[in-house]
Design a protein around this motif. Structure first.
Motif, PDB file in Angstrom:
ATOM      1  N   ASP A  73       0.806  -1.220   0.000  1.00 57.93           N
ATOM      2  CA  ASP A  73       0.000   0.000   0.000  1.00 57.93           C
ATOM      3  C   ASP A  73       0.848   1.285   0.000  1.00 57.93           C
ATOM      4  O   ASP A  73       0.682   2.159   0.849  1.00 57.93           O
ATOM      5  CB  ASP A  73      -0.937  -0.031   1.241  1.00 57.93           C
ATOM      6  CG  ASP A  73      -2.000   1.047   1.157  1.00 57.93           C
ATOM      7  OD1 ASP A  73      -2.316   1.483   0.032  1.00 57.93           O
ATOM      8  OD2 ASP A  73      -2.478   1.474   2.218  1.00 57.93           O
ATOM      9  N   PRO A  74       1.765   1.425  -0.974  1.00 59.76           N
ATOM     10  CA  PRO A  74       2.616   2.628  -1.011  1.00 59.76           C
ATOM     11  C   PRO A  74       1.903   3.784  -1.712  1.00 59.76           C
ATOM     12  O   PRO A  74       0.879   3.581  -2.367  1.00 59.76           O
ATOM     13  CB  PRO A  74       3.788   2.167  -1.893  1.00 59.76           C
ATOM     14  CG  PRO A  74       3.135   1.227  -2.858  1.00 59.76           C
ATOM     15  CD  PRO A  74       2.035   0.524  -2.115  1.00 59.76           C
ATOM     16  N   GLU A  75       2.480   4.991  -1.575  1.00 54.43           N
ATOM     17  CA  GLU A  75       1.951   6.134  -2.335  1.00 54.43           C
ATOM     18  C   GLU A  75       2.641   6.257  -3.681  1.00 54.43           C
ATOM     19  O   GLU A  75       2.110   6.845  -4.609  1.00 54.43           O
ATOM     20  CB  GLU A  75       2.144   7.416  -1.537  1.00 54.43           C
ATOM     21  CG  GLU A  75       1.029   7.598  -0.538  1.00 54.43           C
ATOM     22  CD  GLU A  75       1.368   8.604   0.506  1.00 54.43           C
ATOM     23  OE1 GLU A  75       1.655   9.760   0.133  1.00 54.43           O
ATOM     24  OE2 GLU A  75       1.369   8.237   1.693  1.00 54.43           O
ATOM     25  N   ILE A  76       3.880   5.737  -3.746  1.00 55.01           N
ATOM     26  CA  ILE A  76       4.607   5.798  -5.021  1.00 55.01           C
ATOM     27  C   ILE A  76       5.444   4.529  -5.189  1.00 55.01           C
ATOM     28  O   ILE A  76       5.940   3.974  -4.198  1.00 55.01           O
ATOM     29  CB  ILE A  76       5.494   7.076  -5.088  1.00 55.01           C
ATOM     30  CG1 ILE A  76       6.084   7.248  -6.500  1.00 55.01           C
ATOM     31  CG2 ILE A  76       6.600   7.070  -4.041  1.00 55.01           C
ATOM     32  CD1 ILE A  76       6.676   8.625  -6.758  1.00 55.01           C
ATOM     33  N   VAL A  77       5.579   4.083  -6.433  1.00 59.51           N
ATOM     34  CA  VAL A  77       6.491   2.972  -6.744  1.00 59.51           C
ATOM     35  C   VAL A  77       7.702   3.566  -7.455  1.00 59.51           C
ATOM     36  O   VAL A  77       7.558   4.283  -8.451  1.00 59.51           O
ATOM     37  CB  VAL A  77       5.820   1.928  -7.667  1.00 59.51           C
ATOM     38  CG1 VAL A  77       6.842   0.876  -8.100  1.00 59.51           C
ATOM     39  CG2 VAL A  77       4.643   1.266  -6.967  1.00 59.51           C
ATOM     40  N   ILE A  78       8.892   3.291  -6.922  1.00 57.85           N
ATOM     41  CA  ILE A  78      10.123   3.707  -7.605  1.00 57.85           C
ATOM     42  C   ILE A  78      10.652   2.469  -8.327  1.00 57.85           C
ATOM     43  O   ILE A  78      11.039   1.484  -7.693  1.00 57.85           O
ATOM     44  CB  ILE A  78      11.193   4.229  -6.610  1.00 57.85           C
ATOM     45  CG1 ILE A  78      10.624   5.362  -5.746  1.00 57.85           C
ATOM     46  CG2 ILE A  78      12.438   4.695  -7.366  1.00 57.85           C
ATOM     47  CD1 ILE A  78      11.618   5.949  -4.759  1.00 57.85           C
ATOM     48  N   MET A 134       9.969  14.860  -4.346  1.00 55.44           N
ATOM     49  CA  MET A 134       9.234  15.973  -4.970  1.00 55.44           C
ATOM     50  C   MET A 134       7.739  15.640  -5.052  1.00 55.44           C
ATOM     51  O   MET A 134       6.891  16.487  -4.802  1.00 55.44           O
ATOM     52  CB  MET A 134       9.763  16.265  -6.385  1.00 55.44           C
ATOM     53  CG  MET A 134      11.189  16.771  -6.475  1.00 55.44           C
ATOM     54  SD  MET A 134      11.404  18.409  -5.755  1.00 55.44           S
ATOM     55  CE  MET A 134      12.394  18.032  -4.312  1.00 55.44           C
ATOM     56  N   VAL A 135       7.446  14.384  -5.408  1.00 57.87           N
ATOM     57  CA  VAL A 135       6.046  13.974  -5.557  1.00 57.87           C
ATOM     58  C   VAL A 135       5.383  13.871  -4.177  1.00 57.87           C
ATOM     59  O   VAL A 135       4.300  14.406  -3.944  1.00 57.87           O
ATOM     60  CB  VAL A 135       5.954  12.617  -6.304  1.00 57.87           C
ATOM     61  CG1 VAL A 135       4.510  12.140  -6.393  1.00 57.87           C
ATOM     62  CG2 VAL A 135       6.560  12.729  -7.701  1.00 57.87           C
ATOM     63  N   LEU A 136       6.079  13.221  -3.233  1.00 55.68           N
ATOM     64  CA  LEU A 136       5.472  12.965  -1.928  1.00 55.68           C
ATOM     65  C   LEU A 136       5.273  14.242  -1.113  1.00 55.68           C
ATOM     66  O   LEU A 136       4.365  14.324  -0.302  1.00 55.68           O
ATOM     67  CB  LEU A 136       6.329  11.959  -1.131  1.00 55.68           C
ATOM     68  CG  LEU A 136       6.420  10.564  -1.758  1.00 55.68           C
ATOM     69  CD1 LEU A 136       7.371   9.672  -0.976  1.00 55.68           C
ATOM     70  CD2 LEU A 136       5.033   9.914  -1.841  1.00 55.68           C
ATOM     71  N   THR A 137       6.110  15.249  -1.350  1.00 60.38           N
ATOM     72  CA  THR A 137       5.963  16.511  -0.606  1.00 60.38           C
ATOM     73  C   THR A 137       5.059  17.493  -1.355  1.00 60.38           C
ATOM     74  O   THR A 137       4.841  18.610  -0.888  1.00 60.38           O
ATOM     75  CB  THR A 137       7.337  17.192  -0.383  1.00 60.38           C
ATOM     76  OG1 THR A 137       7.968  17.353  -1.668  1.00 60.38           O
ATOM     77  CG2 THR A 137       8.245  16.383   0.525  1.00 60.38           C
ATOM     78  N   GLY A 138       4.549  17.092  -2.525  1.00 59.91           N
ATOM     79  CA  GLY A 138       3.646  17.954  -3.288  1.00 59.91           C
ATOM     80  C   GLY A 138       4.359  19.083  -4.028  1.00 59.91           C
ATOM     81  O   GLY A 138       3.719  19.965  -4.601  1.00 59.91           O
ATOM     82  N   LYS A 139       5.699  19.074  -4.034  1.00 56.69           N
ATOM     83  CA  LYS A 139       6.424  20.125  -4.771  1.00 56.69           C
ATOM     84  C   LYS A 139       6.230  19.935  -6.275  1.00 56.69           C
ATOM     85  O   LYS A 139       6.275  20.891  -7.028  1.00 56.69           O
ATOM     86  CB  LYS A 139       7.904  20.120  -4.401  1.00 56.69           C
ATOM     87  CG  LYS A 139       8.081  20.654  -2.979  1.00 56.69           C
ATOM     88  CD  LYS A 139       9.511  20.823  -2.590  1.00 56.69           C
ATOM     89  CE  LYS A 139       9.567  21.480  -1.218  1.00 56.69           C
ATOM     90  NZ  LYS A 139      10.630  20.960  -0.394  1.00 56.69           N
ATOM     91  N   TRP A 140       6.099  18.694  -6.681  1.00 52.91           N
ATOM     92  CA  TRP A 140       5.741  18.403  -8.075  1.00 52.91           C
ATOM     93  C   TRP A 140       4.356  17.755  -8.055  1.00 52.91           C
ATOM     94  O   TRP A 140       4.132  16.759  -7.367  1.00 52.91           O
ATOM     95  CB  TRP A 140       6.727  17.429  -8.711  1.00 52.91           C
ATOM     96  CG  TRP A 140       8.050  18.051  -9.061  1.00 52.91           C
ATOM     97  CD1 TRP A 140       8.431  19.359  -8.919  1.00 52.91           C
ATOM     98  CD2 TRP A 140       9.174  17.367  -9.643  1.00 52.91           C
ATOM     99  NE1 TRP A 140       9.717  19.530  -9.363  1.00 52.91           N
ATOM    100  CE2 TRP A 140      10.190  18.318  -9.828  1.00 52.91           C
ATOM    101  CE3 TRP A 140       9.402  16.060 -10.037  1.00 52.91           C
ATOM    102  CZ2 TRP A 140      11.432  17.997 -10.370  1.00 52.91           C
ATOM    103  CZ3 TRP A 140      10.625  15.727 -10.569  1.00 52.91           C
ATOM    104  CH2 TRP A 140      11.631  16.697 -10.741  1.00 52.91           C
ATOM    105  N   GLN A 141       3.452  18.374  -8.825  1.00 52.30           N
ATOM    106  CA  GLN A 141       2.102  17.823  -8.894  1.00 52.30           C
ATOM    107  C   GLN A 141       1.672  17.736 -10.341  1.00 52.30           C
ATOM    108  O   GLN A 141       2.224  18.421 -11.194  1.00 52.30           O
ATOM    109  CB  GLN A 141       1.137  18.745  -8.146  1.00 52.30           C
ATOM    110  CG  GLN A 141       1.356  18.729  -6.662  1.00 52.30           C
ATOM    111  CD  GLN A 141       0.385  19.623  -5.909  1.00 52.30           C
ATOM    112  OE1 GLN A 141      -0.573  20.114  -6.482  1.00 52.30           O
ATOM    113  NE2 GLN A 141       0.642  19.829  -4.643  1.00 52.30           N
ATOM    114  N   GLY A 142       0.647  16.952 -10.587  1.00 58.04           N
ATOM    115  CA  GLY A 142       0.117  16.859 -11.945  1.00 58.04           C
ATOM    116  C   GLY A 142      -0.463  15.481 -12.153  1.00 58.04           C
ATOM    117  O   GLY A 142      -0.277  14.590 -11.315  1.00 58.04           O
ATOM    118  N   THR A 143      -1.180  15.322 -13.242  1.00 61.82           N
ATOM    119  CA  THR A 143      -1.681  13.999 -13.586  1.00 61.82           C
ATOM    120  C   THR A 143      -1.267  13.710 -15.020  1.00 61.82           C
ATOM    121  O   THR A 143      -1.307  14.582 -15.874  1.00 61.82           O
ATOM    122  CB  THR A 143      -3.220  13.923 -13.464  1.00 61.82           C
ATOM    123  OG1 THR A 143      -3.793  14.939 -14.291  1.00 61.82           O
ATOM    124  CG2 THR A 143      -3.678  14.099 -12.034  1.00 61.82           C
TER     125      THR A 143
END
Ligand code: NDP
Length: 391
Positions: free
Chosen positions: A72-77, A353-362
């Motif tokens: 259940d992660p928020e992002i997969v690297i 960047m993604v997890l801290t919301g500094k980079w956003q978008g879909t």
């Protein structure tokens, strides 16, 4: 506070895990899954704070899907190989998780990398409200961010970009590659290619050379090659007229490669060996040093950057943005050589960047489409300081 899933416990994936483990304010839970569980176990014991691990075959979307549901992660690297990009992206779409990688998709049976396969996921990521960050390593990755930073702060318009990559390290082996041997050799042996005024121009493999003065290394002969960031930067840097990529190789590396190529050892065509089908390049990978094992013996530096020419306030301007990284210093910190370090640190920062919301978008994004400033700040803070030289 976020949970991250890293797939791939190889040379660069290990650096990502170790760097995430040092930044628990952002990566509160870290799970590493890879094809060979023993590599995950070894990595688990080397991380400075606890991580969890499991085994996965990322060629199988269903296995990755199950893994994501369990972790259940928020992002997969994705730190496995380019072959697994699409199966992991598919699993992210099914489960509703953001995606990040460091190399674009390449089919196993054809040595041809290209972004189109992943750009084709644009609508599907958009519809699901998810973000896919492509190519968050050093090159591609930091080099794309250097170009975006130059465009934002140094130029009204950029005309030419030369990405120059020098690994001046010495690992003490007669022949070894500094990242996955199979991927490295497929990349180096293909035809050269650069983009000029809207056209792709092809050259024979390693046939065009130029000498560049690499900061902290000195003048070195570099070879023109095709590299994946050319494709996205040619599309995203407005007004660009030419972009090329250059990489240095030692004479010993090239001599060995020539021999291996001429006797068929770099071929990806399967052959029959005693009734068993083997791919010569995969066999070669099995006998070459594992890049993850090179850290201990490697000395010297990498020096990678972008030479950018364009216009500012009606005047011509040329700059060189670069980072230089010392192999032994990287080994002291994370027991890896600088090529894995310079790949792993930007992957960790991209996720940050993604997890801290500094980079956003879909949708599906290349690195130069984001604001470069917070990424540049994080590079200096996490071990990859950069410099700008007016030329
Ligand atoms: P390694 O071969 O050291 O690591 C790859 C890892 O992925 C291994 O642990 C491997 O497992 C695992 N893996 C392979 N196939 C699967 C699978 N089907 N399922 C699960 N795990 C799998 O390679 P590197 O660490 O050198 O490279 C990793 C990635 O980074 C590559 O995509 C490479 O192209 C990219 N890269 C990007 C750079 C950049 O600057 N952008 C620079 C250098 C690399 P096993 O141990 O079982 O083989």
């Amino acid at each position: 506070m976020s949970k991250v899933l890293i797939i791939g416990a190889g040379a660069a994936g290990s650096v990502v895990a170790k760097k995430c483990a040092k930044n628990r304010d952002i990566f509160s839970e870290i799970h590493v899954a890879s094809r060979t569980l023993s590599k995950c176990t070894a990595l688990q014991s080397e991380c400075s704070t606890p991580i969890t691990i499991s085994q996965v075959d990322a060629d199988e979307t269903a296995q990755v899907e199950q893994l994501i549901r369990r972790v259940d992660p928020e992002i997969v690297i994705n730190m496995a190989l380019p072959y697994q990009d699409l199966s992991i992206m598919d699993a992210c779409l099914i489960t509703g998780v953001h995606y990040l990688d460091t190399a674009n998709y390449e089919p196993k049976d054809e040595a041809k990398f290209c972004y189109q396969w992943q750009w084709d996921y644009q609508d599907r990521f958009k519809e699901k409200g998810l973000l896919a960050v492509l190519g968050s390593g050093f090159d591609p990755g930091v080099t794309n961010i250097f170009c975006a930073y130059a465009q934002k702060h140094y130029f009204d318009s950029i005309e030419t970009i030369d990405i120059v990559d020098c690994n001046d390290g010495d690992h003490g082996h007669p022949f070894a590659t500094n990242f996955n041997p199979e991927i490295n050799i497929r990349e180096v042996t293909q035809r050269g290619k650069y983009w000029e005024k809207g056209e792709w121009i092809e050259t024979a493999p390693l046939s065009v050379t130029e000498t560049f003065d690499f900061p902290e290394v000195g003048p070195r002969k570099a070879y023109l090659m095709h590299h994946e960031e050319l494709e996205s930067l040619a599309k995203h840097i407005k007004g660009l007229q030419r972009i090329r990529f250059w990489m240095t190789f030692s004479d010993s590396y090239l001599n060995h490669l020539n021999v291996l190529q001429s006797i068929g050892m770099t071929s990806i065509e399967p052959i029959d060996y005693n009734g068993q089908e083997i791919v010569p390049l995969q066999f070669l990978k099995a006998v070459l040093p594992n890049p993850a094992s090179l850290g201990k013996t490697t000395t010297g530096k990498t020096s990678i950057g972008c030479i950018i020419r364009g216009q500012k306030d009606g005047k011509e301007r040329s700059i060189f943005i670069y980072n230089s990284c010392d192999h032994a210093t990287c080994y002291e910190e994370v027991q890896s050589q600088a090529v894995s370090y310079t790949t792993g640190v930007p992957a960790m920062i991209g996720a940050m960047m993604v997890l801290t919301g500094k980079w956003q978008g879909t949708g599906v994004f290349n690195m130069e489409e984001f604001d470069p400033d917070p990424f540049m700040e994080a590079l200096s803070a996490h071990g990859l300081p950069w410099h700008v030289k007016e030329l």
